[in-house]
Design a protein around this motif. Structure first.
Motif, short mmCIF file in Angstrom:
data_model
loop_
_atom_site.label_atom_id
_atom_site.label_comp_id
_atom_site.label_asym_id
_atom_site.label_seq_id
_atom_site.Cartn_x
_atom_site.Cartn_y
_atom_site.Cartn_z
N LYS A 108 0.80 -1.23 0.00
CA LYS A 108 0.00 0.00 0.00
C LYS A 108 0.83 1.27 0.00
O LYS A 108 0.43 2.32 0.54
CB LYS A 108 -0.95 0.02 1.20
CG LYS A 108 -1.93 -1.14 1.22
CD LYS A 108 -2.82 -1.09 2.44
CE LYS A 108 -3.78 -2.27 2.47
NZ LYS A 108 -4.67 -2.24 3.68
N LEU A 109 2.01 1.22 -0.57
CA LEU A 109 2.85 2.41 -0.66
C LEU A 109 2.24 3.41 -1.64
O LEU A 109 1.95 3.06 -2.79
CB LEU A 109 4.27 2.03 -1.12
CG LEU A 109 5.28 3.18 -1.25
CD1 LEU A 109 5.53 3.83 0.11
CD2 LEU A 109 6.59 2.66 -1.87
N SER A 110 2.09 4.66 -1.21
CA SER A 110 1.49 5.68 -2.08
C SER A 110 2.36 6.93 -2.20
O SER A 110 2.24 7.68 -3.17
CB SER A 110 0.10 6.08 -1.58
OG SER A 110 0.19 6.63 -0.26
N ARG A 111 3.21 7.15 -1.21
CA ARG A 111 4.06 8.36 -1.22
C ARG A 111 5.49 7.97 -0.86
O ARG A 111 5.73 7.25 0.11
CB ARG A 111 3.53 9.40 -0.23
CG ARG A 111 4.25 10.75 -0.31
CD ARG A 111 3.56 11.78 0.57
NE ARG A 111 4.20 13.09 0.51
CZ ARG A 111 3.97 14.01 -0.42
NH1 ARG A 111 3.10 13.75 -1.40
NH2 ARG A 111 4.59 15.18 -0.40
N ILE A 112 6.42 8.47 -1.64
CA ILE A 112 7.82 8.10 -1.47
C ILE A 112 8.70 9.34 -1.44
O ILE A 112 8.41 10.35 -2.09
CB ILE A 112 8.27 7.14 -2.60
CG1 ILE A 112 9.64 6.55 -2.31
CG2 ILE A 112 8.26 7.85 -3.95
CD1 ILE A 112 10.02 5.43 -3.24
N THR A 113 9.78 9.28 -0.66
CA THR A 113 10.76 10.36 -0.58
C THR A 113 12.02 9.95 -1.35
O THR A 113 12.47 8.81 -1.24
CB THR A 113 11.12 10.67 0.88
OG1 THR A 113 10.01 11.31 1.51
CG2 THR A 113 12.32 11.60 0.97
N VAL A 114 12.57 10.90 -2.09
CA VAL A 114 13.82 10.64 -2.83
C VAL A 114 14.90 11.56 -2.28
O VAL A 114 14.76 12.79 -2.31
CB VAL A 114 13.63 10.87 -4.35
CG1 VAL A 114 14.97 10.72 -5.06
CG2 VAL A 114 12.61 9.89 -4.90
N LEU A 115 15.97 10.96 -1.78
CA LEU A 115 17.13 11.71 -1.28
C LEU A 115 18.10 11.96 -2.42
O LEU A 115 18.61 11.03 -3.04
CB LEU A 115 17.81 10.93 -0.16
CG LEU A 115 19.16 11.45 0.36
CD1 LEU A 115 19.02 12.88 0.86
CD2 LEU A 115 19.70 10.53 1.45
N TRP A 116 18.37 13.25 -2.71
CA TRP A 116 19.26 13.59 -3.82
C TRP A 116 20.02 14.87 -3.52
O TRP A 116 19.72 15.58 -2.56
CB TRP A 116 18.47 13.72 -5.13
CG TRP A 116 17.50 14.88 -5.16
CD1 TRP A 116 16.34 15.01 -4.44
CD2 TRP A 116 17.63 16.07 -5.94
NE1 TRP A 116 15.74 16.20 -4.73
CE2 TRP A 116 16.50 16.87 -5.64
CE3 TRP A 116 18.56 16.54 -6.85
CZ2 TRP A 116 16.29 18.13 -6.24
CZ3 TRP A 116 18.37 17.77 -7.46
CH2 TRP A 116 17.25 18.55 -7.15
N THR A 117 21.02 15.18 -4.36
CA THR A 117 21.84 16.36 -4.18
C THR A 117 21.90 17.13 -5.50
O THR A 117 22.26 16.56 -6.54
CB THR A 117 23.27 15.99 -3.75
OG1 THR A 117 23.22 15.23 -2.53
CG2 THR A 117 24.12 17.24 -3.52
N ARG A 118 21.56 18.39 -5.45
CA ARG A 118 21.60 19.23 -6.66
C ARG A 118 23.05 19.38 -7.13
O ARG A 118 23.96 19.61 -6.34
CB ARG A 118 20.99 20.60 -6.38
CG ARG A 118 20.78 21.45 -7.64
CD ARG A 118 20.10 22.77 -7.29
NE ARG A 118 18.77 22.54 -6.70
CZ ARG A 118 17.67 22.34 -7.42
NH1 ARG A 118 17.74 22.32 -8.75
NH2 ARG A 118 16.51 22.13 -6.81
N GLY A 119 23.21 19.24 -8.43
CA GLY A 119 24.55 19.34 -8.99
C GLY A 119 25.33 18.04 -8.93
O GLY A 119 26.46 17.97 -9.41
N GLY A 120 24.71 17.00 -8.37
CA GLY A 120 25.40 15.72 -8.27
C GLY A 120 24.55 14.56 -8.73
O GLY A 120 25.02 13.69 -9.47
#
Length: 377
Positions: A214-226
């Motif tokens: 039942k996953l509906s919302r996910i977070t993505v960890l990222w770095t701008r410029g990388g």
């Protein structure tokens, strides 16, 4: 006839076989044989051999072989030691580390540290801005090859030299990053291996959705410029999978704690981590934060799972390092980097930690378990 004069002779030769040395010493230590004489008081047989017309050719052959052996031995002693410059983020050790895999592969290819190769290490210690100066330092040392572990390091090396060969291991698209002209024809003085991690960002989201009910919302960890490319690919995949996506953009390790709190407030049910030196350098911290906030997470590298992360999906962990060692071997033997196509992974691995899954209260579906290539208990 060979007329041997009784004179003091000094031969500056290196005899590698005792029979060579004994024959020459015996020849020049015997009394002289005058032309036409068939007898010698001390060694009549030697005198007859010297008067044999074939004997001079034999002596010449022995001397020539001895001289060749001396030249070869001297050349071996003076063999060039290739200097390899390592431009990396920070020291890594252990039998499973990338650096150790490369060193083992180079040893298997005949390269031994201190014997025919010497390494110069330069570490950025997580500070990307240090890479250009470190790359220029390696150039001043006149290394024979520069090896890099990331796209920013490869870019710094490319900007520092147009002549010294560069071998990179990058996670993004080297063409998009401006490192090479194309994968089959990289051009210039650079080539390497890409794990195409951003391209399979969507696959990670798919696996996470199959793992978390039942996953509906996910977070993505990222770095701008990388890891911009991974973020874009994640957005496209999220729309196709019917997932809402929350951006966890982090520029430094000290902002990770607050970023995780924001993800929980955003009601995210899981976390996808993109590849970049920030996440690679802080994998234990990220895995601990995910566990503390009870966020099932998927990572691009298996070593993060070894640090306590739930699961990872990406290129086989040893294949890239073995291949770049082969590139180094080819370049040291004379092949130009421009003639070595950039390679991509042929094998991928899905790594899972059962202990973390149990702590999160997750029951891994059979469809996911069937794809797992390595389980961390």
């Amino acid at each position: 006839h060979l007329v041997v004069k009784r004179e003091r002779l000094t031969l500056n030769l290196m005899f590698h076989h005792s029979w060579e040395k004994n024959m020459i010493q015996k020849l020049f230590s015997e009394p002289p044989c005058v032309s036409g004489s068939l007898k010698s008081k001390t060694s009549p047989e030697l005198c007859r051999r010297i008067n044999n017309p074939k004997w001079p050719q034999l002596v010449a052959l022995v001397v020539t072989v001895a001289m060749c052996g001396a030249v070869v031995a001297e050349a071996q002693q003076q063999a060039k030691v290739a200097k390899i410059g390592w431009l990396v983020n920070r020291p890594a050790s252990g039998p499973g580390s990338g650096s150790e895999v490369i060193r083992r592969e180079l040893l298997a290819l005949g390269y031994s540290e201190g014997k025919n190769i010497a390494s110069e290490y330069r570490y950025a210690e997580g500070i990307v801005d240090r890479l250009p100066a470190l790359a220029e330092e390696l150039v001043r040392l006149k290394v024979d090859i520069i090896f890099t572990f990331s796209t920013p390091a490869a870019r710094a090396a490319k900007n520092a030299t147009r002549t010294i060969p560069i071998v990179f291991l990058a996670e993004g698209d080297p063409v998009v990053a401006g490192l090479v002209d194309s994968l089959p024809r990289p051009g210039g003085n650079i080539t390497g291996f890409t794990t195409i991690s951003p391209v399979i960002a969507g696959k990670r989201l798919e696996l996470l959705k199959e793992t978390v009910p039942k996953l509906s919302r996910i977070t993505v960890l990222w770095t701008r410029g990388g890891s911009d490319q991974s973020w874009k690919e994640s957005q496209l995949a999220a729309r196709e999978l019917g997932l809402q996506i929350h951006s966890m953009e982090v520029s430094s390790a000290d902002k990770l704690e607050s970023a995780f709190k924001e993800a929980v407030k955003a009601a995210s049910g899981a976390l996808a981590v993109t590849p970049y030196h920030l996440t690679n350098s802080n994998r234990k911290l990220i895995a601990d934060l995910a566990a503390r906030h009870r966020l099932p997470a998927i990572y691009p590298r298996g070593d993060i799972v070894d640090s306590g992360g739930l699961m990872s999906y990406g290129a086989d962990r040893t294949e890239p390092y073995r291949r770049v060692a082969v590139f180094v071997d080819k370049i040291l033997k004379g092949t130009k980097p421009a003639d070595i196509p950039v390679e991509q992974p042929m094998r991928f691995e899905l790594v899972l930690t059962l202990k973390t899954a149990k702590a999160l209260g997750l029951t891994i579906p059979p469809i996911v378990l069937m794809r797992v290539t390595r389980v961390v208990k």
